[in-house]
Write an enzyme that holds these catalytic residues in place. Structure first.
Site, mmCIF file in Angstrom:
data_model
loop_
_atom_site.group_PDB
_atom_site.id
_atom_site.type_symbol
_atom_site.label_atom_id
_atom_site.label_comp_id
_atom_site.label_asym_id
_atom_site.label_seq_id
_atom_site.Cartn_x
_atom_site.Cartn_y
_atom_site.Cartn_z
ATOM 1 N N GLY A 17 -16.415 -0.004 13.289
ATOM 2 C CA GLY A 17 -15.044 -0.688 13.295
ATOM 3 C C GLY A 17 -14.710 -1.978 14.265
ATOM 4 O O GLY A 17 -15.656 -2.826 14.438
ATOM 5 N N TYR A 150 -1.073 11.917 17.187
ATOM 6 C CA TYR A 150 -1.554 10.454 17.376
ATOM 7 C C TYR A 150 -0.886 9.587 18.084
ATOM 8 O O TYR A 150 -1.261 9.012 19.080
ATOM 9 C CB TYR A 150 -2.274 10.109 16.188
#
Length: 244
Positions: A17, A150
């Site tokens: 990523g 998160y």
């Protein structure tokens, strides 16, 4: 001449990523980069992909012994750090009614606790005038259902940066938060259903997720002297998602 010529950079969680794209770009711009990942096979593949001026260290950023081993490797091989990109992170969906202590602990152990101790343990090796980047998330700025744990674990990073700017000002070490929106990374592919991917893309003005290379170029700016007057800033790179 590269923007990071002769610099030593450490990037955690850089086996895929955005951080992997950043590691390769940093090397292209003249840095020697230390990268970490939890899985040896993924780490070896990332080192091969970057190709040169890179050292892979198998490490979990939530494990303090692993962090000690990482920075001891840096000390032995290079002795100093100029750039630290604390990028290791994890995200998982859960509605408020379904959140478990294990879910909470996993996110905060890596995203909040791991980031703090990554920076703490890097500081003895840091050159004055260096740059620290923390990877945030626009989930902490926008109310996405099912992502409260998160979002919370990422929201603390902006607070860290503000405090650390004050603590590190005598050393002229800059601390900034790079806060991407939805980016088409392998982690996104793992945690999002096709319907969720479509939903995330639909709220971006251009109707298309970001690319890892786009975030890498911003990380290069924050790592380099081009951003010498940028300090304590949360740079949001989400295609305008949070402003409309």
């Amino acid at each position: 001449m590269g923007k990071l010529d002769g610099k030593v950079a450490v990037i955690t969680g850089a086996t895929s990523g955005m951080a992997l794209a950043g590691a390769r770009l940093f090397v292209d711009e003249g840095a020697h980069v230390f990268i970490t990942g939890r899985r040896k096979d993924a780490l070896d593949e990332a080192v091969s992909y970057i190709g040169r001026n890179v050292t892979g260290v198998q490490a979990d950023a939530s494990n303090l012994d692993d962090l000690d081993r990482l920075f001891e490797t840096v000390r032995q091989e290079k002795g100093v750090i100029d750039v630290l990109w604390a990028s290791a992170g994890v995200g998982e969906q859960a509605r408020l009614s379904e959140i478990t202590p294990e879910h909470f602990d996993a996110a905060f152990s890596l995203n909040a606790r791991g980031t703090l101790f990554t920076v703490q343990k890097a500081l003895p090796l840091f050159n004055d005038g260096g740059s620290i980047l923390l990877t945030g998330s626009n989930a902490s700025l926008r109310g996405y259902p099912d992502w409260s744990v998160y979002a919370g674990s990422k929201a603390v990073l902006a607070a860290y940066a503000r405090v650390w700017v004050a603590e590190l000002r005598d050393r002229k070490i800059r601390v900034n938060v790079l806060t991407p929106g939805s980016v088409a990374t392998p982690m996104m592919g793992d945690v999002l259903s096709p319907e969720m991917k479509e939903m995330f893309a639909s709220v971006i003005p251009r109707r298309e997720m970001g690319r890892p290379e786009e975030i890498a170029s911003i990380a290069l700016f924050l790592a380099s002297d081009e951003s010498s007057y940028v300090n304590g800033h949360e740079l949001v790179a989400d295609g305008g998602t949070t402003v409309i």
